[in-house]
Design an enzyme around this catalytic site. Structure first.
Site, short mmCIF file in Angstrom:
data_model
loop_
_atom_site.label_atom_id
_atom_site.label_comp_id
_atom_site.label_asym_id
_atom_site.label_seq_id
_atom_site.Cartn_x
_atom_site.Cartn_y
_atom_site.Cartn_z
N ASP A 1 67.76 -8.87 63.68
CA ASP A 1 67.82 -7.49 62.88
C ASP A 1 66.41 -7.37 62.17
O ASP A 1 66.14 -8.29 61.29
CB ASP A 1 68.83 -7.28 61.97
CG ASP A 1 68.52 -6.14 61.25
OD1 ASP A 1 68.64 -4.86 61.66
OD2 ASP A 1 68.18 -6.20 60.03
N TYR B 1 59.91 -3.94 56.62
CA TYR B 1 60.14 -5.18 55.89
C TYR B 1 58.92 -5.94 56.17
O TYR B 1 58.09 -6.27 57.19
CB TYR B 1 60.99 -6.05 57.04
CG TYR B 1 62.65 -5.53 56.85
CD1 TYR B 1 62.80 -4.61 56.10
CD2 TYR B 1 63.70 -6.23 57.68
CE1 TYR B 1 64.18 -4.36 55.77
CE2 TYR B 1 64.82 -5.62 57.70
CZ TYR B 1 65.13 -4.78 56.72
OH TYR B 1 66.40 -4.42 56.46
N HIS C 1 67.08 4.35 59.26
CA HIS C 1 67.32 3.31 58.15
C HIS C 1 68.23 3.88 56.75
O HIS C 1 69.00 3.47 56.37
CB HIS C 1 65.68 3.01 57.67
CG HIS C 1 66.04 1.60 57.01
ND1 HIS C 1 64.81 0.83 56.90
CD2 HIS C 1 66.81 0.78 56.48
CE1 HIS C 1 65.06 -0.42 56.38
NE2 HIS C 1 66.32 -0.42 55.99
N SER D 1 71.96 3.52 59.43
CA SER D 1 72.15 2.65 58.42
C SER D 1 72.47 3.19 57.16
O SER D 1 71.76 4.36 56.91
CB SER D 1 70.93 1.58 58.40
OG SER D 1 71.12 0.92 56.98
N GLN E 1 74.75 0.26 59.53
CA GLN E 1 74.44 -1.01 58.70
C GLN E 1 74.82 -0.56 57.34
O GLN E 1 74.30 0.24 56.77
CB GLN E 1 73.15 -1.51 58.98
CG GLN E 1 72.65 -2.72 58.69
CD GLN E 1 71.66 -3.30 58.97
OE1 GLN E 1 70.63 -3.34 58.01
NE2 GLN E 1 71.38 -3.62 60.23
N SER F 1 73.27 -8.06 53.37
CA SER F 1 73.42 -8.55 52.06
C SER F 1 74.57 -9.27 51.87
O SER F 1 75.56 -8.83 50.78
CB SER F 1 72.86 -7.76 50.89
OG SER F 1 71.62 -7.67 50.98
N GLY G 1 70.62 -12.99 55.94
CA GLY G 1 69.30 -12.60 55.69
C GLY G 1 68.48 -13.77 55.12
O GLY G 1 67.39 -13.87 54.62
#
Length: 306
Positions: A47, A52, A118, A148, A170, A216, A271
């Site tokens: 992902d 990012y 997102h 998300s 997400q 997370s 992550g």
């Protein structure tokens, strides 16, 4: 590694995925080692997002997969777009198409398996979004769509605009961020937990056949830090250690298994950049917690029952 279908796509992927948000700062050798550790642990779902590391994270992922000689069809790649960092959210056709094309170059592929919006854009033009996402799928650049950080009504609005189903939502979820569970348990109560900070999201996903991807999963707050081993969470860490001893594993694996124990069949987005931590997280996919163990951990995470 146990596998699961993502949404209703027929795509079978690892129950633990690797998120590369923090990979931008890694050296090529370290990034390749982390990706290799994930693959060896059975992780085949990766992902990313266009923002990012300013795009560097996707570049690192693409380069590492190429260096390792991984056939494209053996991995599932997901990216997200719709955020202009520090400025706005943007679901315009120009922004989303440019973001997708840039991500394809960074990832060194001609398609992504999943493309997610997102964060919600309050200025979205529903007709424009319909044309944009439809063209992406029709072109073959995107196989499947998702969102998300969206609530049920936002999901309904986007879904009404497109002819293909949304397959993923997400959301932050884990023992340090249990609002998706807690607010539902406190329905019709007058305490703070009853505030709607996630009510209905799990139920919505189950009814629509969407996969919740937990981001997370080991953090408390949003990005405040990892609760595993943190001195501010003695009761939770004691419970994690006890359950880890019972199942012959580690606290990280147990924290992963806690999410995967939910019948909504969520997927965990790990992550970490540490090969050792990635292997521990992946091991959680093979642990089946009992109801008693699940509730013990939930209560130890400072959650009460009404």
């Amino acid at each position: 590694m146990n596998m699961q279908e993502i949404g209703q796509t027929g795509v079978e992927a690892s129950r633990v995925a690797l998120g590369v948000m923090r990979f931008a700062g890694l050296s090529p050798a370290d990034a390749t080692a982390s990706i290799a550790a994930a693959l060896e642990a059975g992780i085949d779902f990766f992902d990313s997002a266009d923002i990012y590391g300013g795009g560097k994270s996707s570049e690192v992922l693409g380069a590492a997969l190429k260096e390792l000689g991984v056939p494209r069809e053996e991995v599932v790649l997901q990216t997200k777009a719709g955020i202009v960092p520090g400025e706005r959210y943007d679901f315009s056709r120009a922004h989303l198409e440019a973001a997708l094309d840039t991500e394809l170059r960074r990832l060194q592929t001609d398609y992504v398996d999943f493309f997610l919006l997102h964060r919600p854009d309050p200025l979205l033009d529903i007709d424009e979004l319909s044309e944009t996402l439809g063209a992406m799928v029709e072109s073959g650049k995107v196989r499947h769509l998702g969102v998300s950080n969206m609530n049920p009504w936002q999901i309904d609005l986007v879904q009404a605009a497109i002819d293909v189903p949304l397959e993923v939502n997400q959301l932050q979820f884990g023992l340090g961020h249990t609002q998706l569970i807690s607010s539902g348990l406190h329905v019709n109560m007058d305490d703070d937990t009853a505030a709607e900070r996630g009510t209905g999201l799990i139920e919505c996903a189950r009814l629509y056949g969407m996969t919740i991807q937990a981001w997370s999963p080991y953090q408390f707050g949003t990005f405040a830090g990892c609760f595993i081993g943190h001195p501010d969470f003695p009761e939770l860490n004691a419970a994690l250690a006890e359950v880890a001893d019972e199942v012959g594993s580690t606290p990280t694996a147990v924290a992963t298994a806690w999410i995967l124990r939910h019948p909504a069949e969520m997927q965990v987005i790990c992550g970490s950049t540490s090969p050792a931590h990635i292997r521990e997280a992946a091991a959680g996919a093979d642990i089946e917690l009992t109801r008693a163990q699940w509730w013990k951990l939930y209560r130890a995470a400072d959650n009460d029952l009404p």
